[in-house]
Design a protein around this motif. Structure first.
Motif, PDB file in Angstrom:
ATOM      1  N   ASP A 152     -61.113   8.128 -68.183  1.00  9.22           N
ATOM      2  CA  ASP A 152     -61.668   9.330 -67.887  1.00  9.22           C
ATOM      3  C   ASP A 152     -61.442   9.632 -66.684  1.00  9.22           C
ATOM      4  OD1 ASP A 152     -61.758   8.994 -71.352  1.00  9.22           O
ATOM      5  OD2 ASP A 152     -63.992   9.191 -70.689  1.00  9.22           O
TER       6      ASP A 152
ATOM      7  N   GLU B 153     -63.599   9.251 -64.278  1.00 13.45           N
ATOM      8  CA  GLU B 153     -64.583   9.883 -63.548  1.00 13.45           C
ATOM      9  C   GLU B 153     -65.296   8.531 -62.559  1.00 13.45           C
ATOM     10  OE1 GLU B 153     -67.302   9.888 -67.286  1.00 13.45           O
ATOM     11  OE2 GLU B 153     -66.131  11.119 -67.956  1.00 13.45           O
ATOM     12  N   PHE B 154     -64.227   7.713 -62.355  1.00 11.50           N
ATOM     13  CA  PHE B 154     -64.732   6.504 -61.718  1.00 11.50           C
ATOM     14  C   PHE B 154     -63.507   6.262 -60.826  1.00 11.50           C
ATOM     15  CE2 PHE B 154     -65.921   2.637 -59.808  1.00 11.50           C
ATOM     16  CZ  PHE B 154     -67.501   2.426 -58.748  1.00 11.50           C
TER      17      PHE B 154
ATOM     18  N   GLY C  43     -72.451   3.282 -61.102  1.00 12.72           N
ATOM     19  CA  GLY C  43     -71.883   4.401 -62.265  1.00 12.72           C
ATOM     20  C   GLY C  43     -71.979   5.960 -61.500  1.00 12.72           C
TER      21      GLY C  43
ATOM     22  N   ARG D 168     -73.751   1.692 -67.196  1.00 17.21           N
ATOM     23  CA  ARG D 168     -72.780   2.585 -67.931  1.00 17.21           C
ATOM     24  C   ARG D 168     -71.588   1.497 -68.179  1.00 17.21           C
ATOM     25  NH1 ARG D 168     -72.031   8.100 -64.891  1.00 17.21           N
ATOM     26  NH2 ARG D 168     -71.315   8.356 -66.887  1.00 17.21           N
TER      27      ARG D 168
ATOM     28  N   MET E 273     -64.952   5.332 -67.671  1.00 23.15           N
ATOM     29  CA  MET E 273     -65.015   6.127 -67.124  1.00 23.15           C
ATOM     30  C   MET E 273     -63.716   5.773 -66.446  1.00 23.15           C
ATOM     31  SD  MET E 273     -69.045   5.802 -65.599  1.00 23.15           S
ATOM     32  CE  MET E 273     -68.791   7.122 -64.130  1.00 23.15           C
TER      33      MET E 273
END
Length: 472
Positions: free
Chosen positions: A294, A296-297, A246, A286, A291
């Motif tokens: 959001d 983020e990944f 992550g 995580r 994520m």
């Protein structure tokens, strides 16, 4: 609620009449068959006449003390469990009792619920005894230790997953042993004879991680004097373990996706693709799904890596494994430090089993390592354990952290004695062994500091300038 005991036989030995009567009434209410002895001599006569499941004996008695009762009891009836009690027990006395085979010791005054709990645990231990030649050791699975239902489920999943070529995502809190699981999968897979290459994605600076993963050609950047193979290529035919996946930057996520989808890499400074055959096992503490939501990944990378997911339970969800792990670490560090520490007292073990271990197995290992390093006797006692008994908080105002009272209560005098001893040792270590500086760190006079060292067995005498031995 009282525990009714189906007539288990208990012998109470104490030269104090009020204590004998108190324990007799309490134990009879709980369903035990109780006999009492007013001296060690009387106790030994009773032990010769009939067997007992459990003996509760005071330590300080004359002419036959509790330690002698313990020794004789172990000779007359080896399967009888013995609990020591005393208002004057020192660490040295407790260690001596444990060496002689006592199940536990409790300082007076003790709580009724505490005594009940220790008795119940002691009798369970006696009931589960099996001969040494058929006794099973802790269940090992590769480098992992545990026999709880949660860990047995993990072992079963490892066996099933290992035979497949699918990518695996291992999730779990820090310190749960995710890399050990990855290694176990690799060693049971058809790739076992090929390399296992581990990469900590959070441990390599972002400007360097691309060259570390994919390698580079000579002259690709300043300082690239020769061609260098990357870690992905180094895992050719084997397993690439990406820990803390992550933490990868968005640009690295794109490049890793190419490895997963196309099975190729491109070295820095090169124009040609290199085919690679690696199985990818990832790990994270995580919430990757969050994520992804959001942004983020990368969602496509997440699903490519998360073909099979294994969640490793935190230690607080498999408390049955704490004694096995603690004993394993005790043997490991006793050998490493050249010490003959053979046992963790049952009361100390109870403290470990009640603790939530926010740092999981790694934290337990550190606690036992410190305990072995600091212990001067052959047994780990509660005061040898350096445990953060307060819940971990993060507040900008740095509010104080207070100990959490266990649901079943605690032995406050023992806890405070252990806390004081630990702080004394910390102060000595921080002051480089200077008693005067250590005393200043704790806000004590030098005389008071020396007295406390002597009280806890950290000094051989109190020194001539100390007051008479009495509580300060």
């Amino acid at each position: 609620m009282p525990h009714f005991a189906d007539g288990r036989r208990i012998l109470v030995v104490d030269d104090e009449r009020s204590m004998r009567e108190f324990l007799e009434i309490m134990l009879q209410k709980d369903g035990y068959a109780v006999r009492c002895a007013a001296s060690g001599t009387e106790a030994l006569n009773l032990l010769r006449e009939q067997p007992f499941d459990l003996v509760i004996t005071d330590i300080r008695m004359k002419p036959v003390d509790g330690l002698e009762v313990l020794r004789q009891c172990k000779q007359l009836s080896p399967r009888t469990v013995v609990i020591m009690i005393s208002a004057y027990a020192s660490t040295e006395t407790a260690v001596a009792a444990m060496r002689e085979g006592a199940y536990d010791y409790l300082p007076k005054p003790f709580k009724i619920d505490e005594m009940r709990r220790v008795i119940q645990n002691a009798l369970k231990t006696r009931g589960h005894e099996v001969p040494p030649h058929v006794r099973q050791g802790p269940l090992h699975f590769g480098c992992m230790i545990g026999e709880s239902p949660a860990m047995k489920k993990i072992y079963e999943l490892i066996e099933r997953v290992s035979a497949t070529p699918s990518n695996v995502l291992i999730t779990g809190e820090s310190g749960t042993g995710k890399e050990l699981v990855a290694k176990a999968i690799h060693r049971r897979s058809p790739r076992a004879e090929k390399p296992f290459v581990a990469v900590n994605c959070a441990g390599v600076p972002e400007p360097l991680i691309e060259s570390e993963l994919f390698g580079y050609r000579k002259g690709a950047f300043t300082g690239a004097a020769v061609d260098r193979k990357g870690l992905v290529e180094a895992a050719q035919g084997g397993t690439l373990f990406l820990d803390e996946i992550g933490e990868l930057s968005p640009s690295l996520q794109v490049k890793l996706l190419r490895v997963v989808q196309e099975k190729t890499i491109r070295m820095l400074g090169d124009t040609a693709d290199i085919p690679v055959d690696v199985r990818i096992i990832s790990a994270t503490n995580r919430d990757l799904e969050r994520m992804v939501i959001d942004h983020e990944f990368r969602e496509d990378l997440y699903y490519r890596l998360n073909v099979i997911q294994l969640r490793i339970p935190p230690l607080r969800e498999r408390r049955e494994d704490i004694p096995l792990l603690a004993d394993y670490f005790l043997a490991k560090f006793s050998k490493a430090f050249g010490k003959d520490i053979q046992k963790i007292s049952s009361y100390a073990m109870d403290i470990l089993k009640q603790y939530d271990f926010p740092g999981n197995v790694r934290e337990l290992e550190n606690i036992i390592e410190r305990g072995v390093a600091l212990e001067s006797s052959s047994i780990i006692l509660p005061e040898s354990l350096t445990i953060a008994t307060s819940r971990r908080k993060r507040h900008d105002d740095q509010e104080p952290l207070w100990p959490i009272l266990p649901a079943q209560g605690m032995n406050l005098p023992s806890y405070l004695a252990g806390l004081e001893k630990n702080l004394l040792m910390q102060a000595l270590e921080r002051s480089g062994g200077s008693k005067s500086k250590a005393a200043q760190l704790l806000g004590l006079t030098l005389r008071s500091f020396r007295y406390r060292l002597f009280k806890h067995g950290l000094a051989s005498d109190e020194s001539d300038d100390l007051p008479e031995r009495k509580p300060l």
